[in-house]
Design a protein around this motif. Structure first.
Motif, PDB file in Angstrom:
ATOM      1  N   ASP A 268      16.313   7.929 -12.224  1.00  0.00           N
ATOM      2  CA  ASP A 268      16.907   6.599 -12.031  1.00  0.00           C
ATOM      3  C   ASP A 268      15.940   5.463 -12.315  1.00  0.00           C
ATOM      4  O   ASP A 268      16.343   4.303 -12.272  1.00  0.00           O
ATOM      5  N   ARG A 269      14.687   5.738 -12.558  1.00  0.00           N
ATOM      6  CA  ARG A 269      13.677   4.695 -12.727  1.00  0.00           C
ATOM      7  C   ARG A 269      13.197   4.632 -14.162  1.00  0.00           C
ATOM      8  O   ARG A 269      13.089   5.647 -14.839  1.00  0.00           O
ATOM      9  N   GLU A 270      12.883   3.423 -14.596  1.00  0.00           N
ATOM     10  CA  GLU A 270      12.228   3.214 -15.892  1.00  0.00           C
ATOM     11  C   GLU A 270      10.728   3.321 -15.650  1.00  0.00           C
ATOM     12  O   GLU A 270      10.102   2.356 -15.234  1.00  0.00           O
ATOM     13  N   ILE A 271      10.189   4.498 -15.854  1.00  0.00           N
ATOM     14  CA  ILE A 271       8.765   4.711 -15.614  1.00  0.00           C
ATOM     15  C   ILE A 271       8.094   5.164 -16.902  1.00  0.00           C
ATOM     16  O   ILE A 271       8.729   5.744 -17.780  1.00  0.00           O
ATOM     17  N   THR A 272       6.811   4.856 -16.987  1.00  0.00           N
ATOM     18  CA  THR A 272       5.988   5.277 -18.124  1.00  0.00           C
ATOM     19  C   THR A 272       4.728   5.926 -17.579  1.00  0.00           C
ATOM     20  O   THR A 272       4.494   5.934 -16.359  1.00  0.00           O
ATOM     21  N   GLU A 273       3.907   6.431 -18.487  1.00  0.00           N
ATOM     22  CA  GLU A 273       2.619   7.004 -18.076  1.00  0.00           C
ATOM     23  C   GLU A 273       1.819   5.990 -17.258  1.00  0.00           C
ATOM     24  O   GLU A 273       1.268   6.311 -16.214  1.00  0.00           O
ATOM     25  N   GLY A 274       1.769   4.779 -17.779  1.00  0.00           N
ATOM     26  CA  GLY A 274       0.985   3.737 -17.128  1.00  0.00           C
ATOM     27  C   GLY A 274       1.501   3.360 -15.757  1.00  0.00           C
ATOM     28  O   GLY A 274       0.730   3.159 -14.820  1.00  0.00           O
ATOM     29  N   SER A 275       2.828   3.261 -15.621  1.00  0.00           N
ATOM     30  CA  SER A 275       3.375   2.871 -14.318  1.00  0.00           C
ATOM     31  C   SER A 275       3.164   3.965 -13.277  1.00  0.00           C
ATOM     32  O   SER A 275       2.878   3.688 -12.115  1.00  0.00           O
ATOM     33  N   ILE A 276       3.277   5.213 -13.704  1.00  0.00           N
ATOM     34  CA  ILE A 276       3.054   6.327 -12.765  1.00  0.00           C
ATOM     35  C   ILE A 276       1.600   6.320 -12.296  1.00  0.00           C
ATOM     36  O   ILE A 276       1.313   6.423 -11.099  1.00  0.00           O
ATOM     37  N   TYR A 277       0.682   6.177 -13.247  1.00  0.00           N
ATOM     38  CA  TYR A 277      -0.738   6.162 -12.904  1.00  0.00           C
ATOM     39  C   TYR A 277      -1.054   4.991 -11.969  1.00  0.00           C
ATOM     40  O   TYR A 277      -1.780   5.146 -10.985  1.00  0.00           O
ATOM     41  N   HIS A 278      -0.503   3.825 -12.271  1.00  0.00           N
ATOM     42  CA  HIS A 278      -0.754   2.632 -11.462  1.00  0.00           C
ATOM     43  C   HIS A 278      -0.260   2.833 -10.026  1.00  0.00           C
ATOM     44  O   HIS A 278      -0.942   2.450  -9.063  1.00  0.00           O
ATOM     45  N   VAL A 279       0.892   3.458  -9.879  1.00  0.00           N
ATOM     46  CA  VAL A 279       1.438   3.703  -8.537  1.00  0.00           C
ATOM     47  C   VAL A 279       0.596   4.742  -7.791  1.00  0.00           C
ATOM     48  O   VAL A 279       0.373   4.606  -6.586  1.00  0.00           O
ATOM     49  N   ILE A 280       0.098   5.741  -8.484  1.00  0.00           N
ATOM     50  CA  ILE A 280      -0.799   6.708  -7.829  1.00  0.00           C
ATOM     51  C   ILE A 280      -2.068   5.999  -7.371  1.00  0.00           C
ATOM     52  O   ILE A 280      -2.578   6.266  -6.287  1.00  0.00           O
ATOM     53  N   MET A 281      -2.574   5.088  -8.183  1.00  0.00           N
ATOM     54  CA  MET A 281      -3.809   4.361  -7.846  1.00  0.00           C
ATOM     55  C   MET A 281      -3.629   3.450  -6.633  1.00  0.00           C
ATOM     56  O   MET A 281      -4.437   3.459  -5.715  1.00  0.00           O
ATOM     57  N   TYR A 282      -2.592   2.634  -6.645  1.00  0.00           N
ATOM     58  CA  TYR A 282      -2.443   1.593  -5.631  1.00  0.00           C
ATOM     59  C   TYR A 282      -1.311   1.841  -4.632  1.00  0.00           C
ATOM     60  O   TYR A 282      -1.259   1.204  -3.590  1.00  0.00           O
ATOM     61  N   GLY A 283      -0.385   2.708  -4.962  1.00  0.00           N
ATOM     62  CA  GLY A 283       0.792   2.868  -4.131  1.00  0.00           C
ATOM     63  C   GLY A 283       1.809   1.790  -4.482  1.00  0.00           C
ATOM     64  O   GLY A 283       1.509   0.838  -5.202  1.00  0.00           O
ATOM     65  N   ARG A 284       3.018   1.937  -3.984  1.00  0.00           N
ATOM     66  CA  ARG A 284       4.063   0.949  -4.243  1.00  0.00           C
ATOM     67  C   ARG A 284       5.129   1.125  -3.176  1.00  0.00           C
ATOM     68  O   ARG A 284       5.518   2.240  -2.851  1.00  0.00           O
ATOM     69  N   ASN A 285       5.620   0.004  -2.678  1.00  0.00           N
ATOM     70  CA  ASN A 285       6.608  -0.005  -1.597  1.00  0.00           C
ATOM     71  C   ASN A 285       6.073   0.813  -0.425  1.00  0.00           C
ATOM     72  O   ASN A 285       5.021   0.508   0.106  1.00  0.00           O
ATOM     73  N   MET A 286       6.763   1.876  -0.027  1.00  0.00           N
ATOM     74  CA  MET A 286       6.313   2.662   1.128  1.00  0.00           C
ATOM     75  C   MET A 286       5.258   3.709   0.765  1.00  0.00           C
ATOM     76  O   MET A 286       4.632   4.284   1.647  1.00  0.00           O
ATOM     77  N   MET A 287       5.086   3.959  -0.517  1.00  0.00           N
ATOM     78  CA  MET A 287       4.102   4.967  -0.933  1.00  0.00           C
ATOM     79  C   MET A 287       2.703   4.378  -0.886  1.00  0.00           C
ATOM     80  O   MET A 287       2.458   3.299  -1.413  1.00  0.00           O
TER      81      MET A 287
ATOM     82  N   ILE B 144      -7.147  -2.767 -13.851  1.00  0.00           N
ATOM     83  CA  ILE B 144      -5.861  -3.452 -13.765  1.00  0.00           C
ATOM     84  C   ILE B 144      -5.620  -3.790 -12.296  1.00  0.00           C
ATOM     85  O   ILE B 144      -5.721  -2.921 -11.430  1.00  0.00           O
ATOM     86  N   PRO B 145      -5.313  -5.051 -11.978  1.00  0.00           N
ATOM     87  CA  PRO B 145      -5.212  -5.456 -10.569  1.00  0.00           C
ATOM     88  C   PRO B 145      -3.959  -4.906  -9.876  1.00  0.00           C
ATOM     89  O   PRO B 145      -2.980  -4.544 -10.526  1.00  0.00           O
ATOM     90  N   ASN B 146      -4.031  -4.877  -8.573  1.00  0.00           N
ATOM     91  CA  ASN B 146      -2.916  -4.409  -7.751  1.00  0.00           C
ATOM     92  C   ASN B 146      -1.949  -5.572  -7.494  1.00  0.00           C
ATOM     93  O   ASN B 146      -1.842  -6.077  -6.377  1.00  0.00           O
ATOM     94  N   THR B 147      -1.274  -5.990  -8.524  1.00  0.00           N
ATOM     95  CA  THR B 147      -0.290  -7.070  -8.439  1.00  0.00           C
ATOM     96  C   THR B 147       0.938  -6.642  -9.225  1.00  0.00           C
ATOM     97  O   THR B 147       0.922  -5.635  -9.943  1.00  0.00           O
ATOM     98  N   GLU B 148       1.993  -7.422  -9.120  1.00  0.00           N
ATOM     99  CA  GLU B 148       3.198  -7.133  -9.900  1.00  0.00           C
ATOM    100  C   GLU B 148       2.909  -7.264 -11.393  1.00  0.00           C
ATOM    101  O   GLU B 148       3.371  -6.456 -12.197  1.00  0.00           O
ATOM    102  N   ASP B 149       2.120  -8.276 -11.753  1.00  0.00           N
ATOM    103  CA  ASP B 149       1.726  -8.431 -13.156  1.00  0.00           C
ATOM    104  C   ASP B 149       0.875  -7.243 -13.618  1.00  0.00           C
ATOM    105  O   ASP B 149       1.001  -6.789 -14.754  1.00  0.00           O
ATOM    106  N   GLY B 150       0.017  -6.744 -12.745  1.00  0.00           N
ATOM    107  CA  GLY B 150      -0.794  -5.579 -13.065  1.00  0.00           C
ATOM    108  C   GLY B 150       0.070  -4.347 -13.275  1.00  0.00           C
ATOM    109  O   GLY B 150      -0.183  -3.539 -14.179  1.00  0.00           O
ATOM    110  N   TYR B 151       1.103  -4.192 -12.456  1.00  0.00           N
ATOM    111  CA  TYR B 151       2.030  -3.068 -12.607  1.00  0.00           C
ATOM    112  C   TYR B 151       2.726  -3.133 -13.965  1.00  0.00           C
ATOM    113  O   TYR B 151       2.804  -2.136 -14.683  1.00  0.00           O
TER     114      TYR B 151
END
Length: 186
Positions: free
Chosen positions: A139-158, A75-82
């Motif tokens: 406060d966030r709408e997160i799922t298993e997939g979104s958490i994993y994707h953020v760990i993989m690529y990071g997001r914002n300052m992470m 899954i690419p590191n893009t907004e669509d990928g997220y």
């Protein structure tokens, strides 16, 4: 008898020592002469190395190869990928105490300094005002997939944690984050 043994020992010793020095015009026998073990090539520090195409850098892995036992994350590191990861990606790990325990351990090492031990965004770095605006999982709408994707690529300052964590370790952290989020929502 003892004298004969001494003479034989001396003769053997003299023969063995003299056999090491042959004709000075001919070098002694060298084993593994085709290798550089006897005459190693010394390279200048930080100079180009002829053994590598890129000079100082080692060879890149063959394109398309992956580590044994790893599954490529395509899954690419893009907004669509997220969004795609958020909607479709599911954990392959069974939810059990072993995975949650390991997830907690890894979360404490890699995540709690910013996200806090409870997932409330109040980690030690936030309390010391090193980083601000760390999200609360509630406060966030997160799922298993979104958490994993953020760990993989990071997001914002992470930043990405893909290089520090193996595939199954990322999923274990995902399980633990989901448990923290469920506790915050109660």
């Amino acid at each position: 008898m003892k004298q004969t043994l001494n003479i034989i020992t001396i003769v053997v010793l003299v023969i063995s020592l003299s056999s090491c020095y042959g004709d000075k015009r001919k070098p002694n026998a060298r084993y593994m002469a085709s290798t550089d073990m006897y005459a190693p090539v010394g390279y200048e520090t930080y100079a180009k190395n002829p053994n590598f195409k890129n000079g100082l850098e080692a060879q890149a892995p063959v394109e398309g190869t992956i580590f044994r036992g790893e599954v490529p994350y395509e899954i690419p590191n893009t907004e669509d990928g997220y969004v795609l990861a958020k909607e479709t990606l599911k954990s392959p790990l069974e939810i059990n105490e072993k995975n949650l325990s390991k997830g907690k351990e890894l979360y404490t090492i890699y995540c709690a300094v910013c996200h806090g031990n409870k997932g409330d965004g109040q980690g030690i770095l936030v309390k010391r005002e090193k980083f601000l605006g760390i999200p609360n999982y509630k406060d966030r709408e997160i799922t298993e997939g979104s958490i994993y994707h953020v760990i993989m690529y990071g997001r914002n300052m992470m930043g990405s944690h893909a290089s520090q964590l193996k595939n199954n370790e990322r999923w274990q952290i995902v399980q633990y984050v989901e448990e923290l989020r469920a506790n915050l929502l109660q």
